[in-house]
Design a protein around this motif. Sequence first.
Motif, mmCIF file in Angstrom:
data_model
loop_
_atom_site.group_PDB
_atom_site.id
_atom_site.type_symbol
_atom_site.label_atom_id
_atom_site.label_comp_id
_atom_site.label_asym_id
_atom_site.label_seq_id
_atom_site.Cartn_x
_atom_site.Cartn_y
_atom_site.Cartn_z
ATOM 1 N N GLU A 1 0.815 -1.213 0.000
ATOM 2 C CA GLU A 1 0.000 0.000 0.000
ATOM 3 C C GLU A 1 0.847 1.261 0.000
ATOM 4 O OE1 GLU A 1 -2.211 -0.322 3.543
ATOM 5 O OE2 GLU A 1 -3.291 -2.131 2.960
ATOM 6 N N ARG A 2 2.171 1.130 0.153
ATOM 7 C CA ARG A 2 3.024 2.298 0.380
ATOM 8 C C ARG A 2 3.108 3.154 -0.885
ATOM 9 N NH1 ARG A 2 8.559 1.259 3.376
ATOM 10 N NH2 ARG A 2 7.018 0.399 4.802
ATOM 11 N N LEU A 3 2.734 4.397 -0.748
ATOM 12 C CA LEU A 3 2.807 5.372 -1.831
ATOM 13 C C LEU A 3 3.470 6.624 -1.292
ATOM 14 C CD1 LEU A 3 -0.842 4.992 -3.172
ATOM 15 C CD2 LEU A 3 1.211 4.062 -4.259
ATOM 16 N N ASN A 4 3.923 7.472 -2.172
ATOM 17 C CA ASN A 4 4.486 8.750 -1.770
ATOM 18 C C ASN A 4 3.595 9.862 -2.265
ATOM 19 O OD1 ASN A 4 6.606 7.620 -0.480
ATOM 20 N ND2 ASN A 4 8.121 8.038 -2.064
ATOM 21 N N ALA A 5 3.249 10.783 -1.370
ATOM 22 C CA ALA A 5 2.449 11.937 -1.771
ATOM 23 C C ALA A 5 3.335 12.919 -2.536
ATOM 24 C CB ALA A 5 1.849 12.604 -0.534
ATOM 25 N N SER A 6 2.718 13.631 -3.467
ATOM 26 C CA SER A 6 3.444 14.666 -4.210
ATOM 27 C C SER A 6 3.536 15.917 -3.341
ATOM 28 C CB SER A 6 2.698 14.976 -5.512
ATOM 29 O OG SER A 6 3.261 16.090 -6.144
ATOM 30 N N VAL A 7 4.766 16.385 -3.072
ATOM 31 C CA VAL A 7 4.980 17.513 -2.160
ATOM 32 C C VAL A 7 5.765 18.601 -2.873
ATOM 33 C CG1 VAL A 7 5.962 18.246 0.046
ATOM 34 C CG2 VAL A 7 5.016 15.947 -0.180
ATOM 35 N N SER A 8 5.257 19.830 -2.789
ATOM 36 C CA SER A 8 5.997 20.992 -3.291
ATOM 37 C C SER A 8 6.321 21.905 -2.117
ATOM 38 C CB SER A 8 5.174 21.751 -4.335
ATOM 39 O OG SER A 8 3.974 22.248 -3.747
ATOM 40 N N ALA A 9 7.408 22.667 -2.231
ATOM 41 C CA ALA A 9 7.832 23.557 -1.143
ATOM 42 C C ALA A 9 8.159 24.927 -1.702
ATOM 43 C CB ALA A 9 9.054 22.980 -0.424
ATOM 44 N N SER A 10 7.846 25.962 -0.913
ATOM 45 C CA SER A 10 8.148 27.337 -1.333
ATOM 46 C C SER A 10 8.529 28.163 -0.112
ATOM 47 C CB SER A 10 6.940 27.971 -2.033
ATOM 48 O OG SER A 10 5.818 28.020 -1.162
ATOM 49 N N GLY A 11 9.314 29.220 -0.354
ATOM 50 C CA GLY A 11 9.699 30.131 0.723
ATOM 51 C C GLY A 11 10.935 29.724 1.485
ATOM 52 N N PHE A 12 11.605 28.649 1.052
ATOM 53 C CA PHE A 12 12.805 28.180 1.751
ATOM 54 C C PHE A 12 14.044 28.696 1.023
ATOM 55 C CE2 PHE A 12 9.502 25.235 2.937
ATOM 56 C CZ PHE A 12 9.731 25.007 4.283
ATOM 57 N N ASP A 13 14.495 29.882 1.410
ATOM 58 C CA ASP A 13 15.691 30.475 0.809
ATOM 59 C C ASP A 13 16.904 29.987 1.599
ATOM 60 O OD1 ASP A 13 13.960 31.912 -0.862
ATOM 61 O OD2 ASP A 13 13.737 33.471 0.660
ATOM 62 N N ASP A 14 17.246 28.708 1.401
ATOM 63 C CA ASP A 14 18.267 28.076 2.231
ATOM 64 C C ASP A 14 19.658 28.637 1.964
ATOM 65 O OD1 ASP A 14 16.373 26.547 3.367
ATOM 66 O OD2 ASP A 14 16.852 24.703 2.292
ATOM 67 N N GLU A 15 20.415 28.811 3.066
ATOM 68 C CA GLU A 15 21.827 29.136 2.940
ATOM 69 C C GLU A 15 22.576 27.868 2.514
ATOM 70 O OE1 GLU A 15 23.058 30.465 6.755
ATOM 71 O OE2 GLU A 15 21.329 31.783 7.016
ATOM 72 N N THR A 16 23.862 28.031 2.205
ATOM 73 C CA THR A 16 24.665 26.888 1.767
ATOM 74 C C THR A 16 24.628 25.759 2.786
ATOM 75 O OG1 THR A 16 26.134 28.386 0.593
ATOM 76 C CG2 THR A 16 26.957 26.175 1.009
#
Length: 644
Positions: free
Chosen positions: A282-297
Amino acid sequence: MRLLVLIAFIACLITLFIFSRLVNRGSKMWRLKDLNDEKLSLLSPLKRHYQLRTDHSGTAIDLPRGQISRAMKLLSGTIHTLIEKRGQPTEAIATYRAPEADYQTVKKISLQCRGEFPVAQWQVKRIVHNTILPFWRRDIVIYGQNGGEPPATNDGKLHLVLFGSSQKERSQSRPLNIWGLELARIAQYNSNPDALRFVDPEEKTCGAELIGNNLYITFDVLQFTSEKTERKRFWRIVRTFLGGRDFHLGLLARSLTRITEELAIFSKLEDLLNQATPAQAERLNASVSASGFDDETIQIGRTARLCDLTSQLLASQLESLAIVNGKGQTRQIRETDQFTIYFNAAPKGAIQLPAPDSCWGIPLPANKPIMHCISPHGLPIYDDQGVAVGELIGRQLFVYPEFMHYGTAQECLLWANFLLAAREVMEASRLCPDNQSREDYLASLYGKSLYAHYQQLAGTVSGSQTALDKSTEAAFGDFARQLRQTVTAQKEMLKIEQAPYLDLGAEFDSLVSISKVVGVRVMEDRLIVNTTDLFCTDPRTKIVHWIGPFEITISTNKITWLNKAEHAQKLKMNAPHVNSSGEACMGNMKDVFSTLITQRQFAACVEAAIAFVEAVNVDDTWGKNINNWPVANSAMLAQSQARG
């Protein structure tokens, strides 16, 4: 002659060995770090000698120098270097052999060194044997200088490169602080953002990375490149071969200890995921989007781990979702088609609160995340200690603190625990009948939780089980009733706060219609009401006493009475039960006023405040002095009756 030369050489070696043991003896108190509960139990014979200390880096003890040898014997430990800091105990960086049961297993595992090392190889092997080997439990190949490259494919072994990176890009030599140790100047490689990186969150420094079965320490941990002459390198090898201490051996020990701790946490995370995710079919992966993460190095990789864990743990609930970084701000509640997680955010109007030190027993990120209080709209999400860490409002999930800042193992475990708690609330909200109010639902949900705790504790409580069950049932009923009232009042308060023009008009009309009210003023954060003369009858003598005209001030969390009559100043009281500061000895009335203020029932609150002045309890310490107040004359009483 040859015999004399040999004897002289042996004497030099002995002298060097003794010198290496005496150098850096340190202060009178020594500090041992990286001690868990198991190691502390081994040190129980020394319990009266040491002082226990706990900070962000874990548990440590301060021990007199004379007891160190005994401590090392009890722990089967080895000290690799000493760190001196003025005014502080000498820090002894040590590693500890695995417990006897594990040691018999791990000592059979192969440790192989390749290349050249600036210290004795047996010292390096012992550090690896005491730190990462008990966790890894497979063959390990240790790479020094000119030791070649680890294989690109997984051969079942751990390949430990003591100075390198899968990127092969070296940065300039620079000062470096990592894992509590200061390095004046050291060479370093740039880390691979796609690798599993081991970060010191205190110093924002990446010290190692793991690609498959290849573990790279990205800085020159053993000082391969800093020895200027072969003579210095030779004597360093001789000194460490004889058991002498070396700062960079201590640095290697500290580095591998921290890396092993992180790997152990990732192992816990993997077990948690295996238990929490659906069956393989039954294992599935949900589709995930991300925004607003201005990550440093240093944060590169955080967003990927955030999305990956969310995808795995919420796949049973959702097909797709978005994660938006709120950056500690509040957000307007909106209806959305897509399920949205507002990371490090709260609903509009939420109040900031100080964050706890840990959630689910795991320390929060070192950047001091922001927490918020629960809004009246959502279903709260709690950690294992009952601290609210987020809430679910329809198709919006608010996460109060920034659980993941660098993407470390601890932060991943925190995020996984939050998602599991959120998933329970999401599942429970679907079971909530459409006609059931939020307050009824919460009362039912937390009532069940309390009852579960009661069942666990029932066996430890003595006395009649029937009587205990009855009292517990009554307590649960009272809790549910109080919770319903609180949630309803909270919802009403927020509604008025968001639209202050609602309901206050009718409330103002009710205020000015009270017969003993002669004026009402609305200030920025308080309501001020002026009254006519108020009177109080002494029940012992039936004499009516003149108390005086009042200015009653109602703010968000308190109410004060100010008597305008001159005799109040002489009596140093504002009313029989109100002191000179305007604060009352309210007794049971405190909850009444608090409820009325919370529900914005200001007219009822003012009427209660007037009645409070006009009533007296002569059995009370303050109230028994009602006879000290001036007696009201007939003209005053007639005027008061005329006003109604």
